[in-house]
Design a protein around this motif. Sequence first.
Motif, short mmCIF file in Angstrom:
data_model
loop_
_atom_site.label_atom_id
_atom_site.label_comp_id
_atom_site.label_asym_id
_atom_site.label_seq_id
_atom_site.Cartn_x
_atom_site.Cartn_y
_atom_site.Cartn_z
N UNK A 59 24.40 66.83 12.90
CA UNK A 59 25.06 66.81 14.20
C UNK A 59 26.40 66.09 14.11
N UNK A 60 27.40 66.66 14.76
CA UNK A 60 28.71 66.02 14.91
C UNK A 60 28.83 65.76 16.40
N UNK A 61 28.68 64.50 16.77
CA UNK A 61 28.53 64.12 18.17
C UNK A 61 27.29 64.82 18.71
N UNK A 62 27.41 65.65 19.75
CA UNK A 62 26.23 66.31 20.30
C UNK A 62 26.16 67.80 19.93
N UNK A 63 26.97 68.23 18.96
CA UNK A 63 26.99 69.63 18.55
C UNK A 63 26.43 69.80 17.14
N UNK A 64 25.73 70.93 16.92
CA UNK A 64 25.21 71.23 15.59
C UNK A 64 26.40 71.56 14.68
N UNK A 65 26.54 70.78 13.63
CA UNK A 65 27.59 71.00 12.63
C UNK A 65 27.11 71.96 11.55
N UNK A 66 25.87 71.75 11.09
CA UNK A 66 25.30 72.58 10.04
C UNK A 66 23.79 72.36 10.02
N UNK A 67 23.05 73.41 9.73
CA UNK A 67 21.60 73.30 9.52
C UNK A 67 21.38 73.22 8.02
N UNK A 68 20.59 72.24 7.58
CA UNK A 68 20.35 72.05 6.14
C UNK A 68 18.88 72.26 5.82
N UNK A 69 18.62 72.65 4.60
CA UNK A 69 17.27 72.85 4.12
C UNK A 69 16.67 71.50 3.72
N UNK A 70 15.36 71.44 3.64
CA UNK A 70 14.70 70.19 3.31
C UNK A 70 14.99 69.72 1.90
#
Length: 122
Positions: A39-50
Amino acid sequence: MKIDIHTHIMPEKMPNWTNKFGYGEFIHLEHRNCQACMMKADKVFRVVEENCFKEEARLKDMDETEVDVQVLSTIPVLFNYWAKAADGLETSRFLMIILQKRSAASLNVLPVWVRCLCRILT
């Protein structure tokens, strides 16, 4: 021996540095609907894998790709070059200490950058 020299890693749990310091767009991690969202502030920046934060997933990937050793580096956006010096130091120390502890648990992982930077910052 097969060595992966470009591997990114991050902690599974990170403080919300923006809330703590009161400025900037520091990245933090939120787990939502079975996904890990940077998250960058309250926005999704990137989804990452485990495999970015779980040793078991990383070791499974290493087995599947026949990699013997990985050289770890944090995700570049977490370097926070733009942060005030004291805040950048705090976030860097947090990352290095957490990642050093996690990578030390596995002999298949080579945290070279962690050892070098910990000597500089501690």
